[in-house]
Design a protein around this motif. Structure first.
Motif, PDB file in Angstrom:
ATOM      1  N   ALA A  36      -5.697  19.691  38.644  1.00  0.00           N
ATOM      2  CA  ALA A  36      -4.482  20.511  38.572  1.00  0.00           C
ATOM      3  C   ALA A  36      -4.268  21.031  37.158  1.00  0.00           C
ATOM      4  O   ALA A  36      -3.923  22.210  36.959  1.00  0.00           O
ATOM      5  N   ILE A  37      -4.487  20.188  36.162  1.00  0.00           N
ATOM      6  CA  ILE A  37      -4.311  20.618  34.774  1.00  0.00           C
ATOM      7  C   ILE A  37      -5.337  21.677  34.401  1.00  0.00           C
ATOM      8  O   ILE A  37      -4.995  22.705  33.799  1.00  0.00           O
ATOM      9  N   GLY A  66       5.966  28.292  37.252  1.00  0.00           N
ATOM     10  CA  GLY A  66       6.577  27.470  38.304  1.00  0.00           C
ATOM     11  C   GLY A  66       5.767  26.214  38.576  1.00  0.00           C
ATOM     12  O   GLY A  66       6.322  25.113  38.670  1.00  0.00           O
ATOM     13  N   LEU A  67       4.444  26.366  38.681  1.00  0.00           N
ATOM     14  CA  LEU A  67       3.587  25.206  38.892  1.00  0.00           C
ATOM     15  C   LEU A  67       3.618  24.265  37.687  1.00  0.00           C
ATOM     16  O   LEU A  67       3.602  23.038  37.841  1.00  0.00           O
ATOM     17  N   SER A  68       3.688  24.849  36.495  1.00  0.00           N
ATOM     18  CA  SER A  68       3.814  24.018  35.290  1.00  0.00           C
ATOM     19  C   SER A  68       5.116  23.235  35.313  1.00  0.00           C
ATOM     20  O   SER A  68       5.156  22.062  34.931  1.00  0.00           O
ATOM     21  N   GLY A  69       6.181  23.878  35.767  1.00  0.00           N
ATOM     22  CA  GLY A  69       7.473  23.199  35.869  1.00  0.00           C
ATOM     23  C   GLY A  69       7.444  22.064  36.873  1.00  0.00           C
ATOM     24  O   GLY A  69       8.005  20.989  36.629  1.00  0.00           O
ATOM     25  N   VAL A  70       6.759  22.276  37.995  1.00  0.00           N
ATOM     26  CA  VAL A  70       6.634  21.212  38.997  1.00  0.00           C
ATOM     27  C   VAL A  70       5.851  20.034  38.419  1.00  0.00           C
ATOM     28  O   VAL A  70       6.239  18.876  38.580  1.00  0.00           O
ATOM     29  N   MET A  71       4.763  20.336  37.722  1.00  0.00           N
ATOM     30  CA  MET A  71       3.988  19.255  37.103  1.00  0.00           C
ATOM     31  C   MET A  71       4.805  18.519  36.046  1.00  0.00           C
ATOM     32  O   MET A  71       4.746  17.291  35.943  1.00  0.00           O
TER      33      MET A  71
END
Length: 115
Positions: A36-37, A66-71
């Motif tokens: 994911a990273i 958005g995906l960075s925020g979820v992570m």
């Protein structure tokens, strides 16, 4: 404001390579977390390439952020070290603050109407 796009690209490169280097030294990351990273790093470089090419990847940028925020929210919830979450929070906020300027700068670049 092509200077803003160039500065953004340089900072993205430095942060992305910094994260990649840090991944080599962090132990205990599972394969899905590492994937994911690395996926987010790749998406950051694709978006940066689009900005440098004179395109406006706002949808991809919003997806990436958005995906960075979820992570990041998941990391906070899992009580990941503040040495990791605080810089990532600052990185996310800085990207959100720069995004409107990038969009405005890209409107002034020649040739965007054809892309």
């Amino acid at each position: 404001m092509p200077g803003l796009v160039n500065t953004y690209a340089l900072l993205q490169l430095l942060v992305t390579t910094g994260v990649g280097t840090a991944l080599l030294f962090v132990s205990g990351l599972t394969w899905p977390v590492t994937a994911a990273i690395v996926g987010l790093m790749l998406l950051a470089m694709v978006c940066t390439g689009y900005w440098l090419d004179g395109r406006r990847p706002l949808g991809l940028e919003l997806l990436r952020l958005g995906l960075s925020g979820v992570m990041l929210a998941t990391a906070w919830q899992l009580s990941v070290s503040a040495w990791v979450t605080l810089p990532l929070t600052l990185y996310l906020v800085a990207n959100l603050l720069v995004l409107p300027g990038l969009a405005q700068a890209s409107l002034r670049l020649p040739g965007l109407a054809t892309r």
